[in-house]
Design an enzyme around this catalytic site. Structure first.
Site, PDB file in Angstrom:
ATOM      1  N   PHE A 232     -14.111 -42.873  13.772  1.00 33.42           N
ATOM      2  CA  PHE A 232     -14.140 -43.461  15.111  1.00 33.42           C
ATOM      3  C   PHE A 232     -12.811 -44.086  15.510  1.00 33.42           C
ATOM      4  O   PHE A 232     -12.775 -45.002  16.324  1.00 33.42           O
ATOM      5  CB  PHE A 232     -15.259 -44.497  15.216  1.00 33.42           C
ATOM      6  CG  PHE A 232     -16.573 -44.039  14.652  1.00 33.42           C
ATOM      7  CD1 PHE A 232     -17.211 -42.921  15.176  1.00 33.42           C
ATOM      8  CD2 PHE A 232     -17.169 -44.687  13.577  1.00 33.42           C
ATOM      9  CE1 PHE A 232     -18.420 -42.480  14.654  1.00 33.42           C
ATOM     10  CE2 PHE A 232     -18.369 -44.251  13.050  1.00 33.42           C
ATOM     11  CZ  PHE A 232     -18.997 -43.145  13.582  1.00 33.42           C
ATOM     12  N   GLY A 462     -16.777 -34.875  10.613  1.00 32.35           N
ATOM     13  CA  GLY A 462     -18.218 -34.694  10.530  1.00 32.35           C
ATOM     14  C   GLY A 462     -18.765 -34.117  11.819  1.00 32.35           C
ATOM     15  O   GLY A 462     -19.979 -34.032  12.021  1.00 32.35           O
ATOM     16  N   ILE A 599     -17.336 -24.855  25.884  1.00 34.26           N
ATOM     17  CA  ILE A 599     -18.055 -25.469  24.765  1.00 34.26           C
ATOM     18  C   ILE A 599     -18.168 -24.418  23.661  1.00 34.26           C
ATOM     19  O   ILE A 599     -18.866 -23.412  23.801  1.00 34.26           O
ATOM     20  CB  ILE A 599     -19.454 -25.958  25.205  1.00 34.26           C
ATOM     21  CG1 ILE A 599     -19.323 -26.973  26.350  1.00 34.26           C
ATOM     22  CG2 ILE A 599     -20.187 -26.569  24.022  1.00 34.26           C
ATOM     23  CD1 ILE A 599     -18.495 -28.193  26.032  1.00 34.26           C
ATOM     24  N   LEU A 600     -17.475 -24.639  22.565  1.00 37.57           N
ATOM     25  CA  LEU A 600     -17.424 -23.655  21.486  1.00 37.57           C
ATOM     26  C   LEU A 600     -18.753 -23.540  20.750  1.00 37.57           C
ATOM     27  O   LEU A 600     -19.122 -22.462  20.293  1.00 37.57           O
ATOM     28  CB  LEU A 600     -16.314 -24.033  20.502  1.00 37.57           C
ATOM     29  CG  LEU A 600     -14.891 -23.964  21.061  1.00 37.57           C
ATOM     30  CD1 LEU A 600     -13.908 -24.610  20.103  1.00 37.57           C
ATOM     31  CD2 LEU A 600     -14.494 -22.512  21.333  1.00 37.57           C
ATOM     32  N   LYS A 603     -24.590 -26.621  20.021  1.00 38.50           N
ATOM     33  CA  LYS A 603     -25.414 -27.418  19.105  1.00 38.50           C
ATOM     34  C   LYS A 603     -24.651 -28.626  18.576  1.00 38.50           C
ATOM     35  O   LYS A 603     -25.129 -29.761  18.642  1.00 38.50           O
ATOM     36  CB  LYS A 603     -25.889 -26.539  17.943  1.00 38.50           C
ATOM     37  CG  LYS A 603     -26.929 -27.204  17.036  1.00 38.50           C
ATOM     38  CD  LYS A 603     -27.472 -26.197  16.030  1.00 38.50           C
ATOM     39  CE  LYS A 603     -28.633 -26.782  15.237  1.00 38.50           C
ATOM     40  NZ  LYS A 603     -29.210 -25.789  14.303  1.00 38.50           N
ATOM     41  N   GLU A 675     -14.606 -38.373  22.526  1.00 35.68           N
ATOM     42  CA  GLU A 675     -14.470 -39.701  23.115  1.00 35.68           C
ATOM     43  C   GLU A 675     -15.319 -39.873  24.379  1.00 35.68           C
ATOM     44  O   GLU A 675     -15.918 -40.925  24.592  1.00 35.68           O
ATOM     45  CB  GLU A 675     -13.002 -39.954  23.489  1.00 35.68           C
ATOM     46  CG  GLU A 675     -11.989 -39.536  22.449  1.00 35.68           C
ATOM     47  CD  GLU A 675     -11.702 -40.596  21.412  1.00 35.68           C
ATOM     48  OE1 GLU A 675     -12.315 -41.671  21.452  1.00 35.68           O
ATOM     49  OE2 GLU A 675     -10.847 -40.328  20.547  1.00 35.68           O
TER      50      GLU A 675
END
Length: 708
Positions: A232, A462, A599-600, A603, A675
């Protein structure tokens, strides 16, 4: 590969998921290094002053102890080499409570921890600057020239003459990152070279900072960080624990492991600043904004400055002829603040979007209508055209999906049993950039079976980086996904940008795509043939009987990228339920609508957005780090007292993505979402609380005592 067969843009499960759930993914302290010793830090118990004496005698005689390292015997380190927050054991000076003042190295962790408690320290105290409310009256101009006052028109005069205006101060507290995996390092020297197994959001940045601080060459430092258990922003810059582990290993001449405890995290690896934000808005009676002033007062460390850019959203979100963005800073005896998810934008959007809601209510306008009325056609801060901007679509599509038309404009009009129900909306944005990154792609053929290996020193927080890069390579090479191997997080690999500032996906994916295209071009040239239909790299490996082939590319953003203002945008919708008797707030429903380019992987992208939303809800309702003004220490040091949302705190969550094809900032049209998912969330919740109760809470978190 035909468009219909592409795997990018499809919801693929994480290719590293099985490794993670079975415990086979190696995190920083999981590496089976032989003959390892254990280090434990000990810290200052004052916030300001100097160490008068430090007695390590009992600790040195304690069973299993190999070394006790303090400022008295630590090797000379370069204090401006890129390690954040100081605390490198180079002097007796104390600048914040919990500053590292030494470490014990022993055969076992338990022996090191016991011996650390035997060290006796005497201090000469100085008066500590730790009371932000008191010190904020003495705030000064930041040293950072980028935080100089930004003026457009005359906001003060426009505000003075305005018929409709809001002038209020919005407060956000100190927050801590608290990733699931605390900061940890294993250091192993091999002659003059050191391997640092470490969680690093910027692998090459950690390499350079460690090398500079240790006074050695970058090629003598290897960072190994293939998996990261969250960061983060706290693992973007590197902190003293990284280098002190290497120092300890050098002193005892064997590998050393140093893992921070949850309690040590609060004063070892930075934090989000406390901010006072005065936002002033003025508008005509028909809802056109005439003035906006966003004035932030914040704090930094005594000897080093970091200022969260709270005014960034206010610069670009709305068309307004008169604008003023200012920063003032208070040096305090606290650890250096640092980047925290959505730095400046998450906190700044709470102030801005709350004020927008207040002014819309004053004007008796729907808050969505008010926002749409002040939509800018260009970036107001610099006049550049948008590469794309989806705020209008986000608001309109979100309103339909959320059922906004059923919202009651007046507060306290929606009651169910003992609960008031409220609905709120807020917008957000985050810049979209591609940073220079390199990638190497290798192909191997056995018979007619072709496999590929993708390598770059990228970081995976992650969030699914391994997976989206495998998808990118699969499409570009003409291979099934299960024939792609991805290796990340090692400074021996081609250098890459960090997983920070939402630049990871665009930087890494474009580098991998470019490398795959280059590899295919080279195989075509090698064949010396002409094809009516361009073959894939996999087909060329078979047809040309090539056993092994690899290439590398150093990818950069398009030459004209800086001609545009490129951002991701969102609209957040919250439904809250407030208990009339207790003041407890629960978010029962939340919807985030985001425009973030291509958007690759829907999910993993959905997980990213929902994760940011959850933290934004925590920001709104529960999270707060509290400093004891008597001593300068944090009294919120664990999950027992620093409250993050649990499953029962979160209601129904949904994420929608707006389709957009934006190739201005990068060739693939990928924008970051790490972000933007938190930006605007706290304001949406706060605005919903007002709609439910009629009480405008301007100081986060919104705890029951503020509503009763």
């Amino acid at each position: 590969m035909q468009e219909k067969n592409k795997v990018t843009g499809t919801p693929v499960s994480r290719i590293d998921g099985i490794l993670k759930v079975t415990g086979k993914a190696a995190y920083a302290t999981d590496y089976p290094v032989k003959n390892i010793a254990y280090a434990v830090l000990f810290k200052s118990t004052i916030a300001a002053g100097t160490i008068r004496s430090i007695d390590t005698g009992l600790a040195e005689k304690s069973p299993g102890v190999l070394a006790v390292i303090t400022h008295k015997n630590a090797p000379k380190l370069k204090t401006d080499g890129g390690i954040r927050g100081g605390a490198l054991l180079q002097s007796p000076n104390i600048e914040f409570h919990g500053q590292h003042i030494g470490l014990v190295v022993a055969e076992t962790y338990e022996q090191a921890r016991h011996a650390a408690r035997l060290v006796k320290v005497e201090y000469d105290k100085s008066e500590a600057k730790v009371d932000f409310e008191k010190l904020s009256k003495e705030a000064i101009l930041p040293k950072d020239k980028e935080k100089a006052d930004a003026k457009r028109g005359d906001a003060k005069a426009a505000l003075q003459n305005a018929e409709f205006k809001v002038e209020a101060v919005y407060g956000t507290p100190i927050e801590h990152h608290h990733p699931l995996e605390p900061h940890s390092t294993i250091a192993e020297w091999q002659g003059d070279n050191v391997i640092l197994y470490n969680s690093s959001q910027i692998v090459n940045g950690a390499q350079n900072a460690a090398a500079a601080t240790l006074n050695i060459k970058p090629e003598n430092v290897r960072i190994v960080s293939p998996y990261i258990g969250g960061g983060f922003g706290s693992k973007g810059g590197q902190w003293a624990n990284l280098v002190l582990t290497a120092v300890a290993a050098k002193v005892v001449n064997r590998p050393v492991k140093l893992a921070l405890t949850r309690q040590q995290m609060v004063n070892s690896v930075g934090l989000r600043q406390q901010n006072h934000q005065k936002v002033s808005l003025a508008a005509t009676k028909d809802g056109k904004l005439t003035a906006l002033a966003h004035e932030t007062t914040t704090h930094c460390a005594i000897e080093n400055e970091f200022v969260e850019p709270c005014g960034d959203c206010s610069k670009i979100m709305y068309e307004v002829p008169n604008s003023l963005i200012t920063y003032r800073v208070v040096p305090m005896n606290l650890i250096l603040p640092t980047y925290t998810r959505g730095p400046g934008k998450s906190t700044g959007s709470f102030a801005l979007e709350s004020a927008v809601d207040e002014l819309a209510y004053q004007l008796k306008m729907d808050p969505i209508e008010f926002r749409l009325k002040n939509e800018p056609t260009r970036d107001p801060s610099n006049g550049k055209p948008w590469s794309s901007r989806t705020t209008v679509q986000c608001l309109q599509e979100g309103a339909k999906a959320f059922g906004w038309e059923k919202r009651k404009a007046e507060p306290r009009q929606n009651q169910q049993g003992n609960f008031f129900i409220g609905h709120g909306v807020a917008c957000g944005t985050y810049p979209a950039h591609q940073r220079p990154s390199s990638a190497r792609v290798s192909l191997n053929r056995k018979g007619n079976a072709v496999t590929a290996r993708v390598e770059l020193a990228a970081a995976d927080l992650g969030t699914g980086t391994h997976t989206i890069l495998a998808q990118t390579a699969a499409d570009a090479l003409g291979l099934p996904l299960d024939q792609i191997t991805v290796k990340l997080g090692d400074s021996d690999l081609p250098p890459a940008a960090g997983a920070v500032g939402s630049v990871g996906a665009s930087s890494y994916a474009n580098a991998v795509h470019d490398a795959c295209v280059k590899l295919t071009d080279e195989l075509l040239a090698k064949s010396g043939k002409q094809f009516f239909v361009r073959p894939t790299a996999a087909q060329l490996m078979v047809s040309e009987n090539v056993a092994d082939y690899q290439t590398r590319v150093d990818a950069k953003p398009p030459a004209n990228a800086e001609q545009y203002s490129s951002h991701s945008f969102n609209a957040n919708f919250a439904e809250v339920r407030v208990d009339m008797a207790t003041g407890m707030v629960r978010v029962t429903r939340f919807l985030a609508v985001t425009g973030a380019g291509k958007i690759l992987n829907p999910k993993t992208a959905r997980s990213q957005i929902i994760g940011g939303n959850v933290w934004g809800i925590g920001m709104a309702l529960t999270e707060e780090s509290v400093v004891d003004p008597r001593w300068g220490n944090f009294v919120t040091r664990s999950f027992g007292d620093y409250h993050v949302p649990a499953n029962l705190d979160i209601g129904a969550m949904e994420a929608i993505f707006i389709r957009e094809d934006d190739r201005a900032s990068n060739a693939l049209g990928v924008k970051g979402i790490g972000e933007v998912g938190i930006v605007g969330v706290a304001a949406a919740v706060a605005n919903a609380v007002f709609n439910a109760t009629g009480k405008r809470i301007r100081e986060l978190p919104i705890t029951p005592d503020k509503l009763l």
